[in-house]
Write an enzyme that holds these catalytic residues in place. Structure first.
Site, PDB file in Angstrom:
ATOM      1  CG  LEU A  66     -33.787  71.356 -77.674  1.00 47.61           C
ATOM      2  CD1 LEU A  66     -34.439  72.518 -78.398  1.00 47.61           C
ATOM      3  CD2 LEU A  66     -32.675  71.837 -76.760  1.00 47.61           C
ATOM      4  N   PRO A  67     -35.609  68.821 -74.389  1.00 44.01           N
ATOM      5  CG  PRO A  67     -35.425  69.756 -72.258  1.00 44.01           C
ATOM      6  CD  PRO A  67     -34.868  69.843 -73.629  1.00 44.01           C
ATOM      7  CB  THR A  97     -39.755  62.838 -77.920  1.00 43.19           C
ATOM      8  OG1 THR A  97     -38.813  61.911 -78.435  1.00 43.19           O
ATOM      9  CG2 THR A  97     -41.143  62.224 -77.899  1.00 43.19           C
ATOM     10  CE  LYS A 172     -39.623  58.678 -79.055  1.00 39.68           C
ATOM     11  NZ  LYS A 172     -38.497  57.843 -78.762  1.00 39.68           N
ATOM     12  CE  LYS A 247     -40.642  64.177 -73.978  1.00 40.73           C
ATOM     13  NZ  LYS A 247     -39.540  64.970 -74.531  1.00 40.73           N
TER      14      LYS A 247
HETATM   15  P1  NAD Z   1     -31.351  65.543 -71.714  1.00 41.01           P
HETATM   16  O1  NAD Z   1     -32.129  66.250 -70.670  1.00 41.01           O
HETATM   17  O2  NAD Z   1     -30.154  64.740 -71.332  1.00 41.01           O
HETATM   18  O3  NAD Z   1     -30.836  66.609 -72.827  1.00 41.01           O
HETATM   19  C1  NAD Z   1     -31.544  67.762 -73.202  1.00 41.01           C
HETATM   20  C2  NAD Z   1     -30.538  68.905 -73.239  1.00 41.01           C
HETATM   21  O4  NAD Z   1     -31.169  70.085 -73.729  1.00 41.01           O
HETATM   22  C3  NAD Z   1     -29.989  69.249 -71.840  1.00 41.01           C
HETATM   23  O5  NAD Z   1     -28.590  69.088 -71.825  1.00 41.01           O
HETATM   24  C4  NAD Z   1     -30.404  70.704 -71.654  1.00 41.01           C
HETATM   25  O6  NAD Z   1     -29.474  71.467 -70.909  1.00 41.01           O
HETATM   26  C5  NAD Z   1     -30.509  71.164 -73.097  1.00 41.01           C
HETATM   27  N1  NAD Z   1     -31.262  72.404 -73.238  1.00 41.01           N
HETATM   28  C6  NAD Z   1     -32.311  72.860 -72.486  1.00 41.01           C
HETATM   29  N2  NAD Z   1     -32.677  74.076 -72.916  1.00 41.01           N
HETATM   30  C7  NAD Z   1     -31.855  74.389 -73.967  1.00 41.01           C
HETATM   31  C8  NAD Z   1     -31.728  75.507 -74.819  1.00 41.01           C
HETATM   32  N3  NAD Z   1     -32.537  76.582 -74.690  1.00 41.01           N
HETATM   33  N4  NAD Z   1     -30.773  75.493 -75.781  1.00 41.01           N
HETATM   34  C9  NAD Z   1     -29.958  74.426 -75.937  1.00 41.01           C
HETATM   35  N5  NAD Z   1     -30.020  73.340 -75.141  1.00 41.01           N
HETATM   36  C10 NAD Z   1     -30.962  73.320 -74.179  1.00 41.01           C
HETATM   37  O7  NAD Z   1     -32.381  64.667 -72.534  1.00 41.01           O
HETATM   38  P2  NAD Z   1     -32.068  63.483 -73.572  1.00 41.01           P
HETATM   39  O8  NAD Z   1     -32.168  62.194 -72.877  1.00 41.01           O
HETATM   40  O9  NAD Z   1     -30.851  63.833 -74.366  1.00 41.01           O
HETATM   41  O10 NAD Z   1     -33.369  63.610 -74.507  1.00 41.01           O
HETATM   42  C11 NAD Z   1     -33.494  64.647 -75.479  1.00 41.01           C
HETATM   43  C12 NAD Z   1     -34.742  64.372 -76.300  1.00 41.01           C
HETATM   44  O11 NAD Z   1     -34.637  63.081 -76.897  1.00 41.01           O
HETATM   45  C13 NAD Z   1     -36.040  64.352 -75.476  1.00 41.01           C
HETATM   46  O12 NAD Z   1     -37.048  64.962 -76.218  1.00 41.01           O
HETATM   47  C14 NAD Z   1     -36.290  62.870 -75.268  1.00 41.01           C
HETATM   48  O13 NAD Z   1     -37.662  62.587 -75.076  1.00 41.01           O
HETATM   49  C15 NAD Z   1     -35.753  62.286 -76.561  1.00 41.01           C
HETATM   50  N6  NAD Z   1     -35.301  60.890 -76.483  1.00 41.01           N
HETATM   51  C16 NAD Z   1     -34.508  60.467 -75.469  1.00 41.01           C
HETATM   52  C17 NAD Z   1     -34.086  59.137 -75.421  1.00 41.01           C
HETATM   53  C18 NAD Z   1     -33.187  58.632 -74.324  1.00 41.01           C
HETATM   54  O14 NAD Z   1     -32.980  57.403 -74.240  1.00 41.01           O
HETATM   55  N7  NAD Z   1     -32.639  59.474 -73.477  1.00 41.01           N
HETATM   56  C19 NAD Z   1     -34.498  58.239 -76.424  1.00 41.01           C
HETATM   57  C20 NAD Z   1     -35.300  58.711 -77.463  1.00 41.01           C
HETATM   58  C21 NAD Z   1     -35.701  60.041 -77.487  1.00 41.01           C
END
Ligand code: NAD
Length: 299
Positions: A66-67, A97, A172, A247
């Site tokens: 989640l975000p 994260t 992290k 973030k």
């Molecule tokens: P993203 O925004 O693509 O995905 C997050 C998802 O969570 C969205 O699809 C959103 O609709 C969903 N969401 C929001 N509220 C929700 C709820 N109540 N119930 C269920 N789902 C819900 O983000 P991402 O890129 O997939 O990143 C997710 C996490 O991973 C973040 O914390 C980010 O910091 C971490 N991260 C991302 C990357 C990357 O390269 N994108 C790398 C390492 C870590």
């Protein structure tokens, strides 16, 4: 494999992670409030759930991706109250994260209810999520992290135990602060070379075999055209968004304030990425920081 995984958050990272679990034979029940994302996941074999509450019922593992702190806390504790419905045999694995404070709150709240929860933020990005080569930096009880390996091993190649609740999140943000710093340094050095007549490919090759070698230079080169499959060679599309790097750098500064640590380069990196984001680049890959060094506006 007859284990059931509830997967909450099927975005850039969550969806490919869930697909790898399906490939490994798990039953994956998914929920995401964005209908198009949920539907796309269903087409890849995820069982559709109308709510997070429905998804977690009877699951062996609940994985969330989640975000932010606010979304994680609202889902598990404050609004959707998932901790009230998750069953005792279930292991909660939050891969988002978030701040160490938020992670500790979730893990402690779960323990109070007699549940087991760990944090397992990841490194490796969308590519690593698709290729099942993520690194997981886990915090919580050691035996819970050992149990989590049942699923984590199918989404990544490294599962680290960092220490108690909060330790995984701290690992992290230390890693990502360092990543931001060497990405900026790499971009700055490449532009200096180019401005002085060097071919960025030749300079990258030289530095890769010299003491300037680092991950940003060698596997994620920020200069367009140096490496074929990087975001830099695809107009900085895909990859790890500037907004997410901002973030993580914000979380690193929060941690530094809390521990009264001196992080001048982390603070500078946060400012540079923050400014870059404000200029309308928040959706681009973080290696687009290269463009702040261009003398001509990037097109
Ligand atoms: P993203 O925004 O693509 O995905 C997050 C998802 O969570 C969205 O699809 C959103 O609709 C969903 N969401 C929001 N509220 C929700 C709820 N109540 N119930 C269920 N789902 C819900 O983000 P991402 O890129 O997939 O990143 C997710 C996490 O991973 C973040 O914390 C980010 O910091 C971490 N991260 C991302 C990357 C990357 O390269 N994108 C790398 C390492 C870590």
């Amino acid at each position: 494999m007859d284990k059931i995984v509830a997967f909450l958050g099927l975005g850039h990272m969550g969806a490919p992670m869930a697909f790898n679990l399906i490939k490994a034979g798990f039953t994956v029940r998914g929920f995401d409030p964005v209908e198009t994302l949920l539907q796309a996941a269903v087409e890849q074999g995820v069982e559709k759930c109308a709510s997070a509450k429905e998804a977690v019922k009877g699951a062996d593992f609940v994985i969330s991706m989640l975000p932010s702190d606010a979304v994680v806390e609202s889902l598990y504790i404050d609004k959707d109250h998932l901790l009230e419905v998750i069953e005792k045999q279930t292991l909660i694995i939050d891969c988002s994260t978030v701040s160490a404070r938020s992670s500790k709150r979730l893990i402690n709240a779960a323990q109070i209810k007699g549940l087991h929860a760990i944090e397992a933020p990841v490194s490796g990005g969308v590519k690593g999520a698709a290729a099942a080569t993520l690194s997981f930096m886990c915090g919580g009880e050691h035996e819970d992290v050992e149990r989590a390996k049942t699923v984590l091993q199918h989404m990544g190649t490294n599962v680290f135990f960092a220490g108690p609740a909060g330790a995984g999140q701290t690992a992290k943000i230390c890693n990502n602060m360092l990543l931001a710093i060497h990405m900026i340094g790499t971009a700055e050095a490449l532009q200096l070379g180019v401005d002085n007549g060097l071919d960025p490919k030749v300079l990258s090759e030289i530095m890769s075999k010299s003491s300037g070698a680092n991950w940003s230079l060698q596997t994620y080169n920020p200069y367009p055209g140096v490496m074929e499959s990087t975001p830099a060679s695809n107009h900085y599309r895909g990859g790890f968004k500037v907004a997410l790097m901002c973030k993580d750098l914000g979380l690193a500064q929060q941690a530094a304030d809390h521990s009264r640590s001196y992080t001048p380069l982390g603070s500078l990196a946060r400012n540079l990425f923050g400014l870059h984001s404000l200029k309308g680049n928040e959706e681009l890959d973080f290696s687009s920081i290269q463009t702040i060094f261009n003398k001509e506006p990037y097109k």
